[in-house]
Design a protein around this motif. Structure first.
Motif, PDB file in Angstrom:
ATOM      1  N   ARG A 173     -16.346  -1.237 -64.652  1.00 23.23           N
ATOM      2  CA  ARG A 173     -16.279  -0.848 -63.239  1.00 23.23           C
ATOM      3  C   ARG A 173     -17.585  -1.123 -62.516  1.00 23.23           C
ATOM      4  O   ARG A 173     -17.599  -1.631 -61.394  1.00 23.23           O
ATOM      5  CB  ARG A 173     -15.892   0.624 -63.105  1.00 23.23           C
ATOM      6  CG  ARG A 173     -14.403   0.853 -63.324  1.00 23.23           C
ATOM      7  CD  ARG A 173     -13.954   2.280 -63.102  1.00 23.23           C
ATOM      8  NE  ARG A 173     -14.330   3.094 -64.261  1.00 23.23           N
ATOM      9  CZ  ARG A 173     -15.198   4.104 -64.231  1.00 23.23           C
ATOM     10  NH1 ARG A 173     -15.776   4.457 -63.117  1.00 23.23           N
ATOM     11  NH2 ARG A 173     -15.472   4.785 -65.322  1.00 23.23           N
ATOM     12  N   VAL A 174     -18.701  -0.814 -63.150  1.00 22.46           N
ATOM     13  CA  VAL A 174     -20.009  -0.997 -62.514  1.00 22.46           C
ATOM     14  C   VAL A 174     -20.352  -2.475 -62.358  1.00 22.46           C
ATOM     15  O   VAL A 174     -20.877  -2.891 -61.318  1.00 22.46           O
ATOM     16  CB  VAL A 174     -21.106  -0.261 -63.328  1.00 22.46           C
ATOM     17  CG1 VAL A 174     -22.491  -0.673 -62.889  1.00 22.46           C
ATOM     18  CG2 VAL A 174     -20.923   1.239 -63.214  1.00 22.46           C
ATOM     19  N   THR A 175     -20.045  -3.264 -63.372  1.00 24.05           N
ATOM     20  CA  THR A 175     -20.420  -4.681 -63.341  1.00 24.05           C
ATOM     21  C   THR A 175     -19.335  -5.580 -62.768  1.00 24.05           C
ATOM     22  O   THR A 175     -19.572  -6.772 -62.555  1.00 24.05           O
ATOM     23  CB  THR A 175     -20.753  -5.180 -64.760  1.00 24.05           C
ATOM     24  OG1 THR A 175     -19.581  -5.073 -65.583  1.00 24.05           O
ATOM     25  CG2 THR A 175     -21.913  -4.419 -65.360  1.00 24.05           C
ATOM     26  N   ARG A 176     -18.148  -4.979 -62.531  1.00 25.34           N
ATOM     27  CA  ARG A 176     -16.978  -5.753 -62.083  1.00 25.34           C
ATOM     28  C   ARG A 176     -16.608  -6.842 -63.081  1.00 25.34           C
ATOM     29  O   ARG A 176     -16.095  -7.889 -62.718  1.00 25.34           O
ATOM     30  CB  ARG A 176     -17.190  -6.318 -60.689  1.00 25.34           C
ATOM     31  CG  ARG A 176     -17.319  -5.233 -59.660  1.00 25.34           C
ATOM     32  CD  ARG A 176     -17.312  -5.773 -58.275  1.00 25.34           C
ATOM     33  NE  ARG A 176     -17.329  -4.634 -57.358  1.00 25.34           N
ATOM     34  CZ  ARG A 176     -17.884  -4.671 -56.188  1.00 25.34           C
ATOM     35  NH1 ARG A 176     -18.464  -5.758 -55.759  1.00 25.34           N
ATOM     36  NH2 ARG A 176     -17.854  -3.610 -55.421  1.00 25.34           N
ATOM     37  N   ARG A 177     -16.896  -6.565 -64.315  1.00 20.05           N
ATOM     38  CA  ARG A 177     -16.575  -7.485 -65.416  1.00 20.05           C
ATOM     39  C   ARG A 177     -15.259  -7.042 -66.027  1.00 20.05           C
ATOM     40  O   ARG A 177     -15.008  -5.847 -66.158  1.00 20.05           O
ATOM     41  CB  ARG A 177     -17.721  -7.412 -66.446  1.00 20.05           C
ATOM     42  CG  ARG A 177     -17.496  -8.128 -67.736  1.00 20.05           C
ATOM     43  CD  ARG A 177     -17.935  -9.582 -67.621  1.00 20.05           C
ATOM     44  NE  ARG A 177     -18.143 -10.162 -68.935  1.00 20.05           N
ATOM     45  CZ  ARG A 177     -17.162 -10.747 -69.638  1.00 20.05           C
ATOM     46  NH1 ARG A 177     -15.945 -10.808 -69.169  1.00 20.05           N
ATOM     47  NH2 ARG A 177     -17.428 -11.267 -70.815  1.00 20.05           N
ATOM     48  N   ARG A 178     -14.389  -7.964 -66.368  1.00 13.52           N
ATOM     49  CA  ARG A 178     -13.127  -7.658 -67.039  1.00 13.52           C
ATOM     50  C   ARG A 178     -13.161  -8.330 -68.412  1.00 13.52           C
ATOM     51  O   ARG A 178     -13.437  -9.519 -68.508  1.00 13.52           O
ATOM     52  CB  ARG A 178     -11.928  -8.179 -66.262  1.00 13.52           C
ATOM     53  CG  ARG A 178     -11.790  -7.646 -64.859  1.00 13.52           C
ATOM     54  CD  ARG A 178     -11.714  -6.157 -64.695  1.00 13.52           C
ATOM     55  NE  ARG A 178     -10.712  -5.493 -65.497  1.00 13.52           N
ATOM     56  CZ  ARG A 178     -10.677  -4.181 -65.677  1.00 13.52           C
ATOM     57  NH1 ARG A 178     -11.598  -3.401 -65.121  1.00 13.52           N
ATOM     58  NH2 ARG A 178      -9.746  -3.640 -66.398  1.00 13.52           N
ATOM     59  N   PHE A 179     -12.891  -7.564 -69.433  1.00 16.70           N
ATOM     60  CA  PHE A 179     -12.859  -8.115 -70.788  1.00 16.70           C
ATOM     61  C   PHE A 179     -11.429  -8.438 -71.191  1.00 16.70           C
ATOM     62  O   PHE A 179     -10.509  -7.654 -70.937  1.00 16.70           O
ATOM     63  CB  PHE A 179     -13.442  -7.122 -71.795  1.00 16.70           C
ATOM     64  CG  PHE A 179     -14.907  -6.860 -71.627  1.00 16.70           C
ATOM     65  CD1 PHE A 179     -15.832  -7.891 -71.694  1.00 16.70           C
ATOM     66  CD2 PHE A 179     -15.376  -5.582 -71.410  1.00 16.70           C
ATOM     67  CE1 PHE A 179     -17.183  -7.651 -71.539  1.00 16.70           C
ATOM     68  CE2 PHE A 179     -16.722  -5.317 -71.263  1.00 16.70           C
ATOM     69  CZ  PHE A 179     -17.634  -6.363 -71.323  1.00 16.70           C
ATOM     70  N   ASP A 180     -11.270  -9.566 -71.848  1.00 18.96           N
ATOM     71  CA  ASP A 180      -9.999  -9.892 -72.480  1.00 18.96           C
ATOM     72  C   ASP A 180      -9.880  -9.036 -73.739  1.00 18.96           C
ATOM     73  O   ASP A 180     -10.894  -8.561 -74.272  1.00 18.96           O
ATOM     74  CB  ASP A 180      -9.963 -11.377 -72.872  1.00 18.96           C
ATOM     75  CG  ASP A 180      -9.865 -12.300 -71.671  1.00 18.96           C
ATOM     76  OD1 ASP A 180      -9.322 -11.875 -70.626  1.00 18.96           O
ATOM     77  OD2 ASP A 180     -10.322 -13.454 -71.784  1.00 18.96           O
ATOM     78  N   PRO A 181      -8.657  -8.849 -74.250  1.00 17.58           N
ATOM     79  CA  PRO A 181      -8.493  -8.044 -75.463  1.00 17.58           C
ATOM     80  C   PRO A 181      -9.373  -8.507 -76.632  1.00 17.58           C
ATOM     81  O   PRO A 181      -9.940  -7.681 -77.346  1.00 17.58           O
ATOM     82  CB  PRO A 181      -7.000  -8.183 -75.789  1.00 17.58           C
ATOM     83  CG  PRO A 181      -6.355  -8.381 -74.441  1.00 17.58           C
ATOM     84  CD  PRO A 181      -7.354  -9.233 -73.679  1.00 17.58           C
ATOM     85  N   TRP A 182      -9.515  -9.811 -76.828  1.00 14.95           N
ATOM     86  CA  TRP A 182     -10.336 -10.285 -77.935  1.00 14.95           C
ATOM     87  C   TRP A 182     -11.813  -9.938 -77.719  1.00 14.95           C
ATOM     88  O   TRP A 182     -12.545  -9.690 -78.682  1.00 14.95           O
ATOM     89  CB  TRP A 182     -10.154 -11.791 -78.180  1.00 14.95           C
ATOM     90  CG  TRP A 182     -10.783 -12.675 -77.146  1.00 14.95           C
ATOM     91  CD1 TRP A 182     -10.195 -13.195 -76.037  1.00 14.95           C
ATOM     92  CD2 TRP A 182     -12.137 -13.140 -77.137  1.00 14.95           C
ATOM     93  NE1 TRP A 182     -11.099 -13.944 -75.320  1.00 14.95           N
ATOM     94  CE2 TRP A 182     -12.302 -13.932 -75.979  1.00 14.95           C
ATOM     95  CE3 TRP A 182     -13.230 -12.958 -77.977  1.00 14.95           C
ATOM     96  CZ2 TRP A 182     -13.509 -14.545 -75.653  1.00 14.95           C
ATOM     97  CZ3 TRP A 182     -14.436 -13.575 -77.651  1.00 14.95           C
ATOM     98  CH2 TRP A 182     -14.560 -14.365 -76.509  1.00 14.95           C
ATOM     99  N   GLU A 183     -12.243  -9.894 -76.445  1.00 15.17           N
ATOM    100  CA  GLU A 183     -13.623  -9.523 -76.154  1.00 15.17           C
ATOM    101  C   GLU A 183     -13.867  -8.045 -76.455  1.00 15.17           C
ATOM    102  O   GLU A 183     -14.914  -7.675 -76.998  1.00 15.17           O
ATOM    103  CB  GLU A 183     -13.965  -9.838 -74.694  1.00 15.17           C
ATOM    104  CG  GLU A 183     -14.003 -11.318 -74.398  1.00 15.17           C
ATOM    105  CD  GLU A 183     -14.185 -11.603 -72.924  1.00 15.17           C
ATOM    106  OE1 GLU A 183     -15.112 -12.373 -72.596  1.00 15.17           O
ATOM    107  OE2 GLU A 183     -13.408 -11.057 -72.102  1.00 15.17           O
ATOM    108  N   LEU A 184     -12.890  -7.202 -76.099  1.00 12.77           N
ATOM    109  CA  LEU A 184     -13.001  -5.775 -76.439  1.00 12.77           C
ATOM    110  C   LEU A 184     -13.106  -5.599 -77.945  1.00 12.77           C
ATOM    111  O   LEU A 184     -13.922  -4.813 -78.433  1.00 12.77           O
ATOM    112  CB  LEU A 184     -11.798  -5.003 -75.906  1.00 12.77           C
ATOM    113  CG  LEU A 184     -11.730  -4.804 -74.402  1.00 12.77           C
ATOM    114  CD1 LEU A 184     -10.384  -4.217 -74.018  1.00 12.77           C
ATOM    115  CD2 LEU A 184     -12.861  -3.919 -73.935  1.00 12.77           C
ATOM    116  N   GLU A 185     -12.273  -6.315 -78.683  1.00 13.91           N
ATOM    117  CA  GLU A 185     -12.308  -6.233 -80.142  1.00 13.91           C
ATOM    118  C   GLU A 185     -13.659  -6.709 -80.676  1.00 13.91           C
ATOM    119  O   GLU A 185     -14.222  -6.104 -81.590  1.00 13.91           O
ATOM    120  CB  GLU A 185     -11.172  -7.060 -80.746  1.00 13.91           C
ATOM    121  CG  GLU A 185     -11.123  -7.044 -82.243  1.00 13.91           C
ATOM    122  CD  GLU A 185     -10.807  -5.674 -82.838  1.00 13.91           C
ATOM    123  OE1 GLU A 185     -11.117  -5.476 -84.026  1.00 13.91           O
ATOM    124  OE2 GLU A 185     -10.277  -4.804 -82.119  1.00 13.91           O
TER     125      GLU A 185
END
Length: 81
Positions: free
Chosen positions: A49-61
């Motif tokens: 939310r702060v960085t306005r970055r969205r992670f793909d599921p593989w990035e979260l993993e």
């Protein structure tokens, strides 16, 4: 540069930004008073939310696995000392 860092394998091409995201999340982690806390999904959500970055599921993993490896390494180093 610490030897452990100098001897680390090279980061695969294209993962520099994700590594920087992990480093920022790791630098802002809390402490239990006995050691570092894990990076939670709430931490990741706030970071996105702060960085306005969205992670793909593989990035979260990847972030979760890097965090697990970080904590395992930290625990092993503390145990040796």
């Amino acid at each position: 540069m610490p030897r452990r860092l100098a001897d680390a394998p090279a980061l695969p091409d294209g993962l520099e930004a994700l590594w920087e995201d992990f480093a920022e999340l790791s630098a802002s982690r809390g402490s239990t008073g006995m050691g570092p806390m894990r990076i939670t999904y709430l931490d990741i959500d706030a970071y996105m939310r702060v960085t306005r970055r969205r992670f793909d599921p593989w990035e979260l993993e990847a972030i979760r696995r890097a965090d697990h490896a970080f904590l395992a390494d930290w625990g092993a180093r503390v145990k040796r000392d």
